[in-house]
Motif scaffolding. Structure first.
Motif: not given
Ligand code: MN
Length: 240
Positions: A8, A41, A79, A114, A195
């Motif tokens: 992230d 991410d 994502n 994730h 995440h």
């Molecule tokens: Mn994420």
């Protein structure tokens, strides 16, 4: 002998300070590690490995350099950067891992993820996830021009931002049943994910077995990392 985990970072040219900290991290702490795992991410968005942005070129070269220095780098899709592909892997030298991925680490059974697949309360998001992770959909998307993909990504980000404003906190967090199921199926002692941007260590029991869920934080204001060695995992903040 340590293994490092991050996630992230949401790197983008518009937030150069995150990239500066990441580059320093790659040339600093990461150099002494046995391996670096990036659990999704890494980038705020990814329109495809053919994105010619010079910003990405700098990041890719720095990741490559760490691998060249003898530290293997593993990457799991998030994502935001689920469109990262084999070309990126070849350019950077990273090994792309499936989500979830079991790992035995210093005697512990660890499950890496994730984390977005565990957010099952957000039904609408899970539908989007199923669509975008479909190889046919992805191939269709990647066949579009860079300009078309940029426009699509911009629109998707806008929608996601507006949507998250209206969602309750619990809906965007992991679902405990989904967490316990993942732990049960994998036999993991520790589930490690990102995440949610809610860094924490959660101890609990699954079928009377003591387990932990460790959540990595984002890099918006500072870095976040799990450092793991013979003494176990430690969740750390990395001041900027
Ligand atoms: Mn994420």
């Amino acid at each position: 002998m340590t293994t490092l985990f991050i996630s992230d970072l949401h790197l983008e040219a518009e937030r150069p300070e995150i990239g500066v900290q990441f580059l320093a991290f790659l040339q600093g702490r990461a150099r002494d590690a046995d391996a670096l795992y990036i659990l999704g991410d890494l980038f705020e968005s990814w329109i495809g490995d053919d994105d010619p942005s010079p910003y990405y070129a700098v990041i890719k070269a720095a990741v490559r350099e760490l691998g060249n220095a003898g530290v293997p780098v593993f990457f799991m899709h998030g994502n935001r950067d689920f469109a990262i592909g084999e070309h990126f892997a070849a350019e950077t030298g990273v090994t792309i891992l499936p989500d979830p991925h079991p790992l035995e680490l210093y005697g512990a059974n660890v499950l890496l993820s994730h984390g977005d697949a565990l957010c099952t309360d957000d039904v609408e998001y899970q539908q989007v996830r199923a669509m975008t992770r479909n190889p046919e959909w992805l191939a269709m998307m990647l066949s579009k021009s860079i300009e078309e993909r940029q426009a699509f990504t911009m629109q998707a980000r806008q929608q996601s931002m507006e949507r998250s404003k209206s969602l309750q906190e619990e809906i965007t967090d992991v679902n405990q049943d989904a967490v316990e199921q993942a732990i049960r199926e994998s036999g993991a002692d520790i589930l490690l994910h990102g995440h949610t941007h809610r860094p924490a260590v959660h101890p609990f029991h699954v079928d009377e077995r003591p387990v932990h869920r460790i959540v990595l934080g984002d890099w918006y204001e500072q870095g976040s990392m799990v450092e793991w060695d013979e003494d176990g995992p430690r969740l750390e903040e990395l001041p900027r």
